[in-house]
Design a protein around this motif. Structure first.
Motif, PDB file in Angstrom:
ATOM      1  N   ALA A  99      50.076  51.707  30.962  1.00 47.68           N
ATOM      2  CA  ALA A  99      49.039  50.670  30.889  1.00 47.68           C
ATOM      3  C   ALA A  99      47.816  51.281  30.222  1.00 47.68           C
ATOM      4  N   ARG A 100      47.028  50.441  29.561  1.00 42.88           N
ATOM      5  CA  ARG A 100      45.765  50.965  29.030  1.00 42.88           C
ATOM      6  C   ARG A 100      44.634  50.584  29.989  1.00 42.88           C
ATOM      7  N   ALA A 101      43.544  51.373  29.908  1.00 46.31           N
ATOM      8  CA  ALA A 101      42.404  51.111  30.797  1.00 46.31           C
ATOM      9  C   ALA A 101      41.672  49.854  30.336  1.00 46.31           C
ATOM     10  N   MET A 102      41.269  49.037  31.306  1.00 51.27           N
ATOM     11  CA  MET A 102      40.546  47.817  30.977  1.00 51.27           C
ATOM     12  C   MET A 102      39.140  48.146  30.485  1.00 51.27           C
ATOM     13  N   THR A 103      38.710  47.462  29.447  1.00 56.24           N
ATOM     14  CA  THR A 103      37.314  47.543  29.010  1.00 56.24           C
ATOM     15  C   THR A 103      36.511  46.559  29.865  1.00 56.24           C
ATOM     16  N   LYS A 104      35.206  46.592  29.723  1.00 56.37           N
ATOM     17  CA  LYS A 104      34.357  45.630  30.451  1.00 56.37           C
ATOM     18  C   LYS A 104      34.721  44.212  30.024  1.00 56.37           C
ATOM     19  N   ARG A 105      35.055  44.075  28.750  1.00 57.64           N
ATOM     20  CA  ARG A 105      35.442  42.766  28.213  1.00 57.64           C
ATOM     21  C   ARG A 105      36.724  42.277  28.905  1.00 57.64           C
ATOM     22  N   ASP A 106      37.681  43.221  29.070  1.00 55.22           N
ATOM     23  CA  ASP A 106      38.926  42.867  29.770  1.00 55.22           C
ATOM     24  C   ASP A 106      38.627  42.413  31.199  1.00 55.22           C
ATOM     25  N   ILE A 107      37.713  43.122  31.841  1.00 49.30           N
ATOM     26  CA  ILE A 107      37.390  42.777  33.237  1.00 49.30           C
ATOM     27  C   ILE A 107      36.790  41.368  33.292  1.00 49.30           C
ATOM     28  N   ALA A 108      35.922  41.085  32.343  1.00 48.78           N
ATOM     29  CA  ALA A 108      35.334  39.733  32.300  1.00 48.78           C
ATOM     30  C   ALA A 108      36.438  38.696  32.050  1.00 48.78           C
ATOM     31  N   ASP A 109      37.378  39.035  31.157  1.00 51.53           N
ATOM     32  CA  ASP A 109      38.498  38.116  30.895  1.00 51.53           C
ATOM     33  C   ASP A 109      39.315  37.892  32.161  1.00 51.53           C
ATOM     34  N   LEU A 110      39.612  38.993  32.848  1.00 51.05           N
ATOM     35  CA  LEU A 110      40.449  38.887  34.044  1.00 51.05           C
ATOM     36  C   LEU A 110      39.764  38.022  35.100  1.00 51.05           C
ATOM     37  N   ARG A 111      38.452  38.163  35.217  1.00 49.99           N
ATOM     38  CA  ARG A 111      37.728  37.288  36.167  1.00 49.99           C
ATOM     39  C   ARG A 111      37.899  35.826  35.774  1.00 49.99           C
ATOM     40  N   ARG A 112      37.814  35.549  34.497  1.00 50.59           N
ATOM     41  CA  ARG A 112      37.962  34.163  34.037  1.00 50.59           C
ATOM     42  C   ARG A 112      39.394  33.662  34.279  1.00 50.59           C
ATOM     43  N   TRP A 113      40.373  34.552  34.039  1.00 52.24           N
ATOM     44  CA  TRP A 113      41.768  34.154  34.262  1.00 52.24           C
ATOM     45  C   TRP A 113      41.994  33.820  35.746  1.00 52.24           C
ATOM     46  N   PHE A 114      41.338  34.604  36.603  1.00 52.71           N
ATOM     47  CA  PHE A 114      41.450  34.288  38.037  1.00 52.71           C
ATOM     48  C   PHE A 114      40.848  32.912  38.328  1.00 52.71           C
ATOM     49  N   VAL A 115      39.698  32.630  37.722  1.00 52.95           N
ATOM     50  CA  VAL A 115      39.079  31.321  37.965  1.00 52.95           C
ATOM     51  C   VAL A 115      40.025  30.204  37.517  1.00 52.95           C
ATOM     52  N   ASN A 116      40.659  30.402  36.351  1.00 50.52           N
ATOM     53  CA  ASN A 116      41.637  29.397  35.892  1.00 50.52           C
ATOM     54  C   ASN A 116      42.744  29.226  36.931  1.00 50.52           C
ATOM     55  N   ALA A 117      43.208  30.349  37.462  1.00 49.59           N
ATOM     56  CA  ALA A 117      44.309  30.294  38.443  1.00 49.59           C
ATOM     57  C   ALA A 117      43.847  29.620  39.733  1.00 49.59           C
ATOM     58  N   PHE A 118      42.601  29.890  40.147  1.00 47.20           N
ATOM     59  CA  PHE A 118      42.092  29.233  41.371  1.00 47.20           C
ATOM     60  C   PHE A 118      42.101  27.713  41.177  1.00 47.20           C
ATOM     61  N   LYS A 119      41.629  27.291  40.009  1.00 49.46           N
ATOM     62  CA  LYS A 119      41.542  25.842  39.770  1.00 49.46           C
ATOM     63  C   LYS A 119      42.931  25.219  39.708  1.00 49.46           C
ATOM     64  N   ARG A 120      43.856  25.940  39.094  1.00 45.18           N
ATOM     65  CA  ARG A 120      45.235  25.406  39.025  1.00 45.18           C
ATOM     66  C   ARG A 120      45.853  25.367  40.432  1.00 45.18           C
ATOM     67  N   SER A 121      45.553  26.368  41.240  1.00 48.14           N
ATOM     68  CA  SER A 121      46.079  26.388  42.610  1.00 48.14           C
ATOM     69  C   SER A 121      45.544  25.196  43.384  1.00 48.14           C
ATOM     70  N   GLN A 122      44.276  24.923  43.166  1.00 54.21           N
ATOM     71  CA  GLN A 122      43.654  23.772  43.848  1.00 54.21           C
ATOM     72  C   GLN A 122      44.321  22.469  43.402  1.00 54.21           C
ATOM     73  N   LYS A 123      44.561  22.378  42.087  1.00 52.25           N
ATOM     74  CA  LYS A 123      45.230  21.177  41.562  1.00 52.25           C
ATOM     75  C   LYS A 123      46.625  21.021  42.136  1.00 52.25           C
ATOM     76  N   ALA A 124      47.272  22.139  42.354  1.00 49.97           N
ATOM     77  CA  ALA A 124      48.635  22.088  42.898  1.00 49.97           C
ATOM     78  C   ALA A 124      48.631  21.698  44.371  1.00 49.97           C
ATOM     79  N   GLY A 125      47.445  21.706  44.982  1.00 53.64           N
ATOM     80  CA  GLY A 125      47.347  21.214  46.354  1.00 53.64           C
ATOM     81  C   GLY A 125      47.302  22.287  47.425  1.00 53.64           C
ATOM     82  N   PHE A 126      47.057  23.538  47.041  1.00 54.90           N
ATOM     83  CA  PHE A 126      47.015  24.591  48.061  1.00 54.90           C
ATOM     84  C   PHE A 126      45.685  24.568  48.811  1.00 54.90           C
TER      85      PHE A 126
END
Ligand code: ADP
Ligand code: SF4
Length: 653
Positions: free
Chosen positions: A102-129
């Motif tokens: 694996a390569r080390a995450m840059t700060k940009r990657d970390i910001a991306d990963l936070r956003r990807w989590f937010v997308n996943a939270f919203k999708r989880s909510q839509k799915a009814g969890f």
């Protein structure tokens, strides 16, 4: 089959579990653990199958939780071909030592990963969890990778001090609260101790972390170590094995704490709560073995609980990338495919009577399930006690809990007026014909072979009489050799390793020889292979891997290297042959020869089931017994599939 997983979880909710979680759900395509099968929430298209699961869970009044995982350094990305991202650049850590990094995450990657989590939270909510679990336990999951100094060697504000290593988690939880915190609880799953040496996230550090972040998640979800540490089999881990590591954590936080520990006993569960150790009881395996465990406690039917035996056959589903199955609960993962319910049977058919011959796991389950379906059942057993192989194997070192396969069924049968059990009753073909039950199950088990036929030898091994050869059945019956004993293991499941242990306990000097590169090779799938090897080293067993057995001479054995075939001689006093098993199907064959007599005795069908049909693990036998009962008086399916399956829809061209 997403519908199968959804139905399985719906059954748990119906059984009284307050919160039912999904398994690990991969939340972004840049991290996945192919070939292991996990849920995916990569795009909106994934929502409907997850919504089906949430709906099934909530239809029975439980809360639905989704476990979001970003595997990072555990994900080789064999499917997506993305370069894996992790807090620090390191080789991928998997069961299979995949040769990429694996390569080390840059700060940009970390910001991306936070956003990807937010997308996943919203999708989880839509799915009814209702709950979202951030997965950072068992060495898996990016949260643990950030928390641990072993996997986080960053020098920026995300590495170094505990406060810095916790930063990513704080940020993701703050994002989650902003995005969905008004409707979803945020839970955090961490290991009680990473158990990887000084650099690992230790129990002390976990306590500091929880104290520092008191009310960060809505629920602390405490798992342990690696998956092997957390889900060890009963042979190596007792119920509530993590108690000491959990004790006192609850006082460090105002938020509730849930923990696991293969809890099957209501008394042990109650003690976890009354002693202030846990607020909530978490169960994976106990909920597989008995999805109705909570309702049975609620209804005061504790003796009806089908207790998990801690064999970890369920885990082999994950490890072999196949459908999970359970030794105690043969309906597990057949809730949707076959419409099997763990507590109720299909309606009784037109016949009235069933005779089951043999009371091992197959016969006991066939009798129990047939009686539950409403048939008048007679179970005949040659021995003076019930249980068959389970009665023998549960006396082997560490396997005591396996007796529960018999205990549960013996008790259930004793409660049913339409089931009669006869021990000390060895039946012949004449007896079966005279008895005249409409349906007959032959569950007469199997015997371990003495002639070495298994995988290395497909015909009997050359033997010169002299050295006594023992079978596992003889050792289990108490006939245990002494002196220098070779255990030859060409079976590769638990039997070779556990008999080596039994022999040492009985003062023999033991050499275990196996053509495999691993002691008890298949137990890698039950997460116990390392523990077995370690135990044998501790006991002083001499282990010879990649070595076969060529010949048993008058005063020595000849072994061969599995690669070079170079031979060597070894002087021994006895050989224990853990090769294959031969079905005890003589009674079945005799009845098949007399098929023309069946009608005059009122017999409609005779089936051979379990080890008498094809020897295998105990779970295969309970499954065969259950299937026999389900299919009594059933239609002839001809060439049709005996289960439902889901086929992926083709993408529009
Ligand atoms: P499985 O795992 O398929 O249930 P087991 O070996 O555990 O098989 O159990 C088979 C049982 O059948 C044993 O308890 C054995 O004593 C019993 N048995 C074998 N032959 C007969 C027979 N002819 N009549 C009654 N019981 C039998
Ligand atoms: Fe328990 Fe074994 Fe069933 Fe898994 S397969 S739930 S360990 S009885």
């Amino acid at each position: 089959d997403p519908s199968a997983a959804a139905a399985m979880r719906g059954v748990k909710a119906a059984g009284g579990w307050a919160v039912v979680f999904t398994e690990q759900c991969e939340m972004h395509h840049s991290s996945e653990i192919t070939p292991f099968i996990e849920l995916r929430l990569w795009e909106d298209k994934d929502i409907p199958q997850l919504a089906r699961m949430a709906d099934e869970i909530k239809a029975h009044g439980a809360l639905a939780g989704i476990q979001l995982a970003y595997s990072g350094i555990n994900g080789p990305n064999l499917y997506t071909r993305e370069v894996p991202l992790a807090p620090s650049a390191m080789p991928i850590r998997t069961f299979t030592n995949d040769p990429m990094q694996a390569r080390a995450m840059t700060k940009r990657d970390i910001a991306d990963l936070r956003r990807w989590f937010v997308n996943a939270f919203k999708r989880s909510q839509k799915a009814g969890f209702d709950l979202v679990c951030l997965y950072g336990a068992h060495g898996f999951g990016v949260f643990q990778h950030f928390l641990s100094r072993a996997t986080n060697q960053r020098t920026d504000e995300y590495g170094g001090s505990l406060e810095n290593r916790s930063r990513f988690l704080r940020e993701v939880i703050a994002d989650a609260k902003d995005a969905v915190g008004d409707t979803m609880a945020i839970t955090l799953r961490v290991s009680l101790d990473e158990v990887v040496g000084d650099l690992g996230f230790s129990n002390d550090e976990l306590r500091d972390f929880i104290q520092m972040h008191d009310d960060l998640p809505d629920l602390w979800d405490l798992a342990h170590g690696t998956w092997e540490d957390c889900s060890g089999p009963s042979r190596f881990k007792e119920e509530a094995a993590q108690q000491e590591l959990v004790r006192g954590i609850r006082t460090l936080t105002s938020k509730p704490v849930v923990g696991v520990g293969r809890f099957t006993s209501p008394d042990v569960m109650a003690k976890q709560i009354t002693s202030g150790t846990l607020d909530l009881i978490g169960c994976a395996r106990p909920s597989i073995a008995d999805p109705f465990l909570p309702n049975k406690i609620g209804e005061g039917r504790v003796e009806d609980i089908r207790e998990c035996i801690g064999c970890n056959i369920c885990i082999t589903g994950d490890m072999t990338m196949s459908l999970s199955r359970c030794t105690q609960n043969p309906t597990f993962m057949e809730e949707w495919r076959k419409g099997w319910h763990p507590e109720t049977m299909n309606e009784k058919g037109e016949s009235k009577t069933v005779l089951v011959v043999g009371a091992g796991p197959a016969g006991l389950e066939a009798a129990r399930a047939s009686a539950l379906r409403g048939y008048d059942v007679t179970l005949a057993e040659a021995n003076t006690e019930l249980g068959g192989r389970v009665a023998r194997e549960c006396k082997l070192p560490g396997l005591g809990a396996w007796g529960r396969v018999r205990d549960y069924r013996e008790y259930q049968l004793s409660q049913m007026a339409n089931a009669a059990v006869y021990v000390d009753n060895e039946l012949t073909a004449n007896d079966v014909l005279e008895f005249g039950s409409e349906h007959v199950a032959i569950a007469t088990g199997a015997k371990w072979r003495r002639d070495g036929v298994s995988r290395q030898h497909v015909v009997p091994l050359p033997v010169t009489s002299g050295i006594p050869i023992y079978t596992p059945d003889e050792l289990m019956a108490g006939d245990i050799p002494s002196g220098r004993v070779v255990v030859y293991d060409d079976d590769h499941y638990y039997m070779g390793g556990v008999l080596a242990e039994l022999l040492v306990v009985n003062n023999a000097t033991v050499t275990l020889i196996t053509p495999s590169a691993y002691v008890s090779d298949w137990t890698r799938n039950t997460l116990e292979q390392e523990a077995i090897h370690r135990r044998l080293i501790d006991l002083g067993v001499d282990i010879e891997l990649n070595r076969g057995l060529q010949k048993i001479a008058a005063d020595h054995v000849v072994t061969n290297c599995a690669y070079s075939n170079r031979l060597s001689n070894m002087e021994v006093d006895a050989v224990v042959m853990v090769a294959s098993q031969a079905p005890n199907d003589a009674l079945y064959q005799a009845l098949m020869l007399r098929q023309s007599d069946w009608r005059e005795h009122g017999i409609k069908s005779v089936r051979v089931i379990g080890d008498a049909e094809a020897p295998g693990p105990i779970a295969w036998a309970t499954y065969a017994g259950h299937r026999f009962a389900r299919e009594l008086d059933g239609p002839d399916l001809g060439d049709k599939l005996p289960f439902k399956r889901e086929i992926t829809a083709l993408h529009p061209v």
